[in-house]
Design a protein around this motif. Structure first.
Motif, short mmCIF file in Angstrom:
data_model
loop_
_atom_site.label_atom_id
_atom_site.label_comp_id
_atom_site.label_asym_id
_atom_site.label_seq_id
_atom_site.Cartn_x
_atom_site.Cartn_y
_atom_site.Cartn_z
N HIS A 70 0.81 -1.21 0.00
CA HIS A 70 0.00 0.00 0.00
C HIS A 70 0.85 1.26 0.00
O HIS A 70 0.38 2.33 0.43
CB HIS A 70 -0.95 0.00 1.22
CG HIS A 70 -1.81 -1.22 1.31
ND1 HIS A 70 -1.56 -2.24 2.19
CD2 HIS A 70 -2.91 -1.59 0.59
CE1 HIS A 70 -2.47 -3.19 2.05
NE2 HIS A 70 -3.32 -2.81 1.08
N LYS A 77 -4.54 3.61 -4.10
CA LYS A 77 -5.67 4.46 -3.75
C LYS A 77 -6.36 3.91 -2.50
O LYS A 77 -6.83 2.77 -2.50
CB LYS A 77 -6.69 4.50 -4.91
CG LYS A 77 -6.13 5.01 -6.22
CD LYS A 77 -5.62 6.45 -6.08
CE LYS A 77 -5.10 6.97 -7.42
NZ LYS A 77 -4.55 8.34 -7.29
N PRO A 78 -6.39 4.71 -1.44
CA PRO A 78 -7.05 4.24 -0.22
C PRO A 78 -8.55 4.08 -0.44
O PRO A 78 -9.15 4.78 -1.24
CB PRO A 78 -6.75 5.33 0.80
CG PRO A 78 -6.48 6.55 -0.01
CD PRO A 78 -5.85 6.08 -1.29
N ALA A 79 -9.11 3.13 0.30
CA ALA A 79 -10.55 2.89 0.20
C ALA A 79 -11.32 4.09 0.76
O ALA A 79 -10.85 4.78 1.68
CB ALA A 79 -10.93 1.63 0.96
N ASN A 80 -12.47 4.29 0.23
CA ASN A 80 -13.30 5.42 0.66
C ASN A 80 -14.55 4.84 1.34
O ASN A 80 -15.50 4.43 0.71
CB ASN A 80 -13.69 6.26 -0.55
CG ASN A 80 -14.48 7.50 -0.13
OD1 ASN A 80 -14.47 7.88 1.05
ND2 ASN A 80 -15.15 8.12 -1.09
N PHE A 81 -14.45 4.77 2.67
CA PHE A 81 -15.60 4.26 3.43
C PHE A 81 -15.62 4.95 4.79
O PHE A 81 -14.61 5.48 5.27
CB PHE A 81 -15.56 2.74 3.57
CG PHE A 81 -14.28 2.25 4.22
CD1 PHE A 81 -14.13 2.24 5.59
CD2 PHE A 81 -13.24 1.81 3.41
CE1 PHE A 81 -12.96 1.80 6.17
CE2 PHE A 81 -12.07 1.36 3.99
CZ PHE A 81 -11.91 1.35 5.38
N THR A 82 -16.78 4.93 5.40
CA THR A 82 -16.94 5.57 6.71
C THR A 82 -16.77 4.58 7.85
O THR A 82 -16.61 4.97 8.99
CB THR A 82 -18.33 6.22 6.82
OG1 THR A 82 -19.32 5.21 6.60
CG2 THR A 82 -18.48 7.32 5.77
#
Length: 389
Positions: A70, A77-82
């Protein structure tokens, strides 16, 4: 900046390599175990080290993989989640918890419990009892039962002062040799009772796998069963004052037949020493014997010259006690007189009546009153000490 770091690293490596020339013993593993307790402790230690190393390598591998995979240079690209779902959070909390619970209680807890139970099982199967008393800075050994019952002696370090002061070459057993070794038979379980007369000590022989504090006013216990003949050396493992580093414990294990012969010889030696209290000693003989007894037992506090280390350890040279009367006007033992102080002690001064025999006490008092800068001129006979027992 880089050059400074390299220079510091170079100095560090030089110091590390220079330290190899020091006369210190180092090893990669425990000393060879010679008792069941030591062997069990070694097995448990090795098992724990394997488990801990496996966990360490697994966690390290996951970390390195995550960092490498990573990394920014790969344009990851980092994951996009809450946040993950509640079920996922619970699952990934319980899984590692269950794994660690299994490791702690099954893989590590059961062997550790077995070792602790073995260490505390001092009575089951014990064939001998030995009482060990620590005092600043020596050990006293007393055999409590079997044919050896009644044997009692003090063990003092015998390393010459010249070696301690770096005036002579140190022998291989530097600071680890004594005048009287604790002698035990091979193959017999020996229950060991531990206590102290002054501060906390700890009787420790590494190859036995056990160490237990000797605490004033308490009897604590451990056990040993030596499976191989030989001489085993240890030390006091509890910081106990200025002489802490000069308090070795040396055990000689021998076959049972040889042990029985030693018991007979030791009892004859004690009987001979006891008989010496019934004869009239010359002043010269008492002083000559007293010098050795003083240097073994008293010099560690009062110094070889009698100068002491005031205020903790008063000087004997010119001392009111060492130069004062021993008996009162009626011939009774004078309270706080020289003999009373040696017999019964006071403050940090130990009572020697249970440690030295009548001849030894008479000799050391005569020496202190007629040497070390003192010249009282009188003589204390062993018979006088014996009469006060």
């Amino acid at each position: 900046m880089a050059m400074q770091l390299l220079r510091k690293a170079g100095w560090g490596l030089m110091l590390v390599f220079a330290s190899f020339a020091a006369n210190a013993e180092y090893a990669w593993n425990f000393p060879k175990p010679v008792t069941p307790m030591a062997l069990d402790t070694l097995h448990v230690h090795n098992k724990f080290m394997v488990i801990v190393m496996a966990i360490f390598l697994l966690v390290l591998a996951i970390m390195l993989y995550s960092i490498y995979t990573h990394r920014k240079s790969k344009n990851f690209k980092p994951a996009n989640f809450t946040g993950p779902s509640t079920k996922s959070q619970v699952f990934w909390t319980l899984v590692p918890f269950a794994i660690l619970l299994y490791i702690d209680f099954i893989l590590m807890g059961i062997p550790a419990y077995h070792s602790v139970v073995m260490m505390e099982d001092t009575k089951n199967g014990a064939e001998m009892v030995v009482k060990i008393t620590g005092s600043q800075w020596r050990w006293q050994y007393e055999y409590m039962d079997t044919d050896a019952k009644g044997i009692k002696f003090v063990s003092n370090m015998t390393t010459p002062q010249d070696q301690i002061e770096n005036k002579a070459e140190k022998n291989p057993d530097y600071l680890l040799e004594v005048d009287n070794r604790l002698v035990l038979p091979v193959g017999k379980k020996v229950r060991v009772l531990l206590t102290s007369t002054d501060v906390i000590h700890n009787w420790w022989v590494p190859q036995f796998g056990s160490a237990r504090d000797a605490i004033p006013g308490f009897l604590r216990e451990t056990w040993v069963q030596i499976n191989e003949p030989g001489v085993y050396r240890g030390q006091c493992k509890e910081l106990c004052g200025k002489g802490h580093g000069f308090m070795p414990a040396v055990v000689e294990a021998m076959p049972e037949e040889d042990f029985k012969k030693w018991v007979v010889a030791k009892k004859d030696e004690m009987a001979s020493a006891s008989a010496g209290a019934d004869k009239e000693w010359s002043k010269e003989d008492l002083i000559a014997n007293g010098k050795g007894i003083y240097e073994k037992n008293c010099a560690v506090c009062h110094q070889v010259t009698g100068a002491g280390l005031p205020p903790a350890f008063p000087a004997l040279t010119g001392s009111k006690i060492a130069n004062g009367p021993i008996f009162d006007g009626e011939g009774k033992l004078l309270k706080d007189g020289h003999l009373d102080r040696v017999l019964n002690g006071k403050g940090i001064m130990p009572a020697w009546k249970a440690t030295l025999n009548d001849t030894e006490i008479a000799a050391v008092i005569t020496y202190e009153r007629n040497a070390l800068g003192n010249a009282v001129g009188d003589v204390l006979q062993p018979a006088q000490v014996k009469a006060l027992r």
